[in-house]
Design a protein around this motif. Structure first.
Motif, PDB file in Angstrom:
ATOM      1  N   TYR A 219      36.773  46.895  49.044  1.00  0.00           N
ATOM      2  CA  TYR A 219      35.731  47.862  48.689  1.00  0.00           C
ATOM      3  C   TYR A 219      36.050  48.477  47.327  1.00  0.00           C
ATOM      4  CZ  TYR A 219      34.254  47.493  53.538  1.00  0.00           C
ATOM      5  OH  TYR A 219      33.816  47.026  54.752  1.00  0.00           O
ATOM      6  N   GLY A 220      35.037  49.008  46.684  1.00  0.00           N
ATOM      7  CA  GLY A 220      35.207  49.690  45.409  1.00  0.00           C
ATOM      8  C   GLY A 220      34.734  48.872  44.218  1.00  0.00           C
ATOM      9  N   HIS A 221      34.479  47.597  44.375  1.00  0.00           N
ATOM     10  CA  HIS A 221      33.970  46.760  43.293  1.00  0.00           C
ATOM     11  C   HIS A 221      33.217  45.597  43.915  1.00  0.00           C
ATOM     12  CE1 HIS A 221      37.821  44.945  44.478  1.00  0.00           C
ATOM     13  NE2 HIS A 221      37.242  43.769  44.128  1.00  0.00           N
ATOM     14  N   TYR A 222      32.575  44.772  43.061  1.00  0.00           N
ATOM     15  CA  TYR A 222      31.874  43.596  43.538  1.00  0.00           C
ATOM     16  C   TYR A 222      32.349  42.362  42.773  1.00  0.00           C
ATOM     17  CZ  TYR A 222      28.920  45.000  39.568  1.00  0.00           C
ATOM     18  OH  TYR A 222      28.486  45.379  38.339  1.00  0.00           O
ATOM     19  N   TYR A 223      31.663  41.262  42.941  1.00  0.00           N
ATOM     20  CA  TYR A 223      32.187  39.957  42.486  1.00  0.00           C
ATOM     21  C   TYR A 223      32.452  39.911  40.986  1.00  0.00           C
ATOM     22  CZ  TYR A 223      32.356  34.925  41.628  1.00  0.00           C
ATOM     23  OH  TYR A 223      32.734  33.664  41.216  1.00  0.00           O
ATOM     24  N   LYS A 224      31.536  40.409  40.161  1.00  0.00           N
ATOM     25  CA  LYS A 224      31.695  40.310  38.706  1.00  0.00           C
ATOM     26  C   LYS A 224      32.824  41.183  38.191  1.00  0.00           C
ATOM     27  CE  LYS A 224      26.929  39.051  37.692  1.00  0.00           C
ATOM     28  NZ  LYS A 224      25.715  39.392  36.932  1.00  0.00           N
ATOM     29  N   ARG A 225      33.154  42.241  38.952  1.00  0.00           N
ATOM     30  CA  ARG A 225      34.214  43.160  38.526  1.00  0.00           C
ATOM     31  C   ARG A 225      35.490  42.976  39.333  1.00  0.00           C
ATOM     32  NH1 ARG A 225      32.808  44.935  33.565  1.00  0.00           N
ATOM     33  NH2 ARG A 225      30.603  45.593  33.559  1.00  0.00           N
ATOM     34  N   CYS A 226      35.631  41.853  39.985  1.00  0.00           N
ATOM     35  CA  CYS A 226      36.804  41.624  40.811  1.00  0.00           C
ATOM     36  C   CYS A 226      38.048  41.483  39.920  1.00  0.00           C
ATOM     37  CB  CYS A 226      36.616  40.366  41.653  1.00  0.00           C
ATOM     38  SG  CYS A 226      38.002  40.050  42.768  1.00  0.00           S
ATOM     39  N   PRO A 227      39.125  42.236  40.129  1.00  0.00           N
ATOM     40  CA  PRO A 227      40.313  42.140  39.270  1.00  0.00           C
ATOM     41  C   PRO A 227      41.024  40.782  39.373  1.00  0.00           C
ATOM     42  CG  PRO A 227      40.697  43.583  41.140  1.00  0.00           C
ATOM     43  CD  PRO A 227      39.243  43.272  41.153  1.00  0.00           C
ATOM     44  N   ASP A 228      40.900  40.128  40.537  1.00  0.00           N
ATOM     45  CA  ASP A 228      41.547  38.814  40.677  1.00  0.00           C
ATOM     46  C   ASP A 228      40.878  37.790  39.763  1.00  0.00           C
ATOM     47  OD1 ASP A 228      43.132  40.021  42.512  1.00  0.00           O
ATOM     48  OD2 ASP A 228      42.009  39.289  44.273  1.00  0.00           O
ATOM     49  N   LEU A 229      39.591  37.779  39.699  1.00  0.00           N
ATOM     50  CA  LEU A 229      38.888  36.842  38.825  1.00  0.00           C
ATOM     51  C   LEU A 229      39.122  37.159  37.356  1.00  0.00           C
ATOM     52  CD1 LEU A 229      35.479  36.453  40.697  1.00  0.00           C
ATOM     53  CD2 LEU A 229      37.420  34.891  40.675  1.00  0.00           C
ATOM     54  N   MET A 230      39.152  38.459  37.060  1.00  0.00           N
ATOM     55  CA  MET A 230      39.399  38.831  35.668  1.00  0.00           C
ATOM     56  C   MET A 230      40.798  38.413  35.243  1.00  0.00           C
ATOM     57  SD  MET A 230      37.555  42.559  35.582  1.00  0.00           S
ATOM     58  CE  MET A 230      37.915  42.783  33.848  1.00  0.00           C
ATOM     59  N   GLN A 231      41.786  38.503  36.123  1.00  0.00           N
ATOM     60  CA  GLN A 231      43.168  38.092  35.798  1.00  0.00           C
ATOM     61  C   GLN A 231      43.255  36.586  35.581  1.00  0.00           C
ATOM     62  OE1 GLN A 231      45.947  39.265  38.763  1.00  0.00           O
ATOM     63  NE2 GLN A 231      47.757  38.604  37.609  1.00  0.00           N
ATOM     64  N   HIS A 232      42.575  35.795  36.420  1.00  0.00           N
ATOM     65  CA  HIS A 232      42.574  34.343  36.241  1.00  0.00           C
ATOM     66  C   HIS A 232      41.849  33.927  34.987  1.00  0.00           C
ATOM     67  CE1 HIS A 232      44.549  33.384  39.963  1.00  0.00           C
ATOM     68  NE2 HIS A 232      43.676  34.128  40.677  1.00  0.00           N
ATOM     69  N   SER A 233      40.796  34.655  34.620  1.00  0.00           N
ATOM     70  CA  SER A 233      40.070  34.299  33.401  1.00  0.00           C
ATOM     71  C   SER A 233      40.909  34.552  32.162  1.00  0.00           C
ATOM     72  CB  SER A 233      38.769  35.087  33.332  1.00  0.00           C
ATOM     73  OG  SER A 233      39.026  36.463  33.257  1.00  0.00           O
ATOM     74  N   VAL A 234      41.761  35.597  32.219  1.00  0.00           N
ATOM     75  CA  VAL A 234      42.639  35.875  31.067  1.00  0.00           C
ATOM     76  C   VAL A 234      43.680  34.779  30.940  1.00  0.00           C
ATOM     77  CG1 VAL A 234      44.356  37.473  30.192  1.00  0.00           C
ATOM     78  CG2 VAL A 234      42.215  38.335  31.140  1.00  0.00           C
ATOM     79  N   GLN A 235      44.227  34.282  32.044  1.00  0.00           N
ATOM     80  CA  GLN A 235      45.240  33.225  32.013  1.00  0.00           C
ATOM     81  C   GLN A 235      44.665  31.867  31.621  1.00  0.00           C
ATOM     82  OE1 GLN A 235      47.132  33.245  35.794  1.00  0.00           O
ATOM     83  NE2 GLN A 235      48.088  35.291  35.498  1.00  0.00           N
TER      84      GLN A 235
END
Length: 292
Positions: free
Chosen positions: A246-262
């Protein structure tokens, strides 16, 4: 027994309706002898008044003449206009204001006959004689008889009805007397208020409710029972479809953002471009056919 009880209730209900019409309404005067009609409406009930009006209407078709006069006693001869042979003798005692007719209608039914009305008209009597008022047919016939004997060893409902009837009879007679004079009305009104207060003070320790004489206040406000309000502070939170937090949705997911940076996942624009390259085109189909 049930049918008998139902018939008695209907009979008593009709009697109450007839009493109400006699006490609280005024009939329409339909004859030329309005003096006798108005006097009769003040004394008699509505049903008896209609019968008396029929007798008053017949006065116009009667002829009268004096037969003999002896001191205060007068004898009249009353005949019908269409049938002179039918003779009725009416005797009048002027000292006692007593009437008697040979038709004996008053003695048999308690209703004044048309022959007596013709004699009163001849004598120019403007008031309804008291000797022609039968107490049984008057409006206050029930007030004349008030029983004080309370039934013993009987059911509670019958005793209560008896008490209500006795009190109502006395109250009706009291209201009839007190309403004609302002001083009597004020006296009766003040005494009734004092009596009500005194009786209420005796019932303070019992379960009977105490009624405020001065006035009735507003009732206490009680919370109504029903469905709860639709507005609620609780609101279902939205969870992320990737990490299910809870607290965010798919586009703001920190796991996806971390993988996109890598650099592990490819961008959606690149995947779309590769999908376009791998798709069908007419030029590529033409070149392949020529080489074949």
């Amino acid at each position: 027994m049930h049918n008998l009880d139902r018939a008695l209730k209907e009979y008593r209900n009709n009697e109450l309706i007839a009493d109400f019409k006699s006490q609280c309404s005024e009939p329409v005067m339909i004859t030329s002898l309005e003096v006798y009609e108005r006097s009769a409406s003040c004394y008699f009930t509505r049903n008896i008044f209609k019968k008396i009006c029929n007798e008053i209407q017949r006065v116009g078709a009667l002829n009268i003449k004096v037969l003999s006069i002896t001191l205060d006693k007068v004898e009249f001869s009353v005949t019908a206009l269409e049938d002179p042979a039918k003779d009725r003798r009416v005797k009048l005692d002027r000292s006692k204001n007593l009437f008697s007719c040979s038709c004996k209608l008053f003695e048999s039914r308690g209703i004044c006959c048309s022959h007596v009305f013709c004699a009163t008209k001849f004598e120019n009597i403007l008031e309804f004689p008291d000797s022609l008022i039968y107490k049984r047919w008057t409006k206050n016939a029930k007030n004349e008889f008030i029983s004080t004997e309370i039934p013993v060893n009987d059911d509670v409902e019958r005793v209560l009805k008896f008490r209500v009837g006795a009190l109502a009879s006395n109250c009706n007679k009291l209201c009839d007397i007190a309403c004609k004079d302002l001083a009597d009305f004020d006296e009766v009104q003040s005494e009734l208020v004092k009596l009500v207060i005194r009786l209420q003070s005796r019932k303070q320790g019992k379960s009977t409710p105490n009624v405020d004489v001065e006035g009735i206040n507003d009732p206490f406000v009680v919370k109504s029972k029903g469905a709860p309000s639709k507005r609620s502070s609780w609101r279902k939170k939205r969870a992320c479809s990737n990490c299910h937090k809870y607290g965010h949705y798919y586009k703001r997911c920190p796991d996806l953002m971390q993988h996109s940076v890598q650099g592990n996942p490819c961008d959606r624009s690149e995947t779309n471009a590769s999908a376009k390259d791998s798709g069908f085109s007419p030029e590529r189909f033409a070149n392949s056919s020529r080489s074949f």
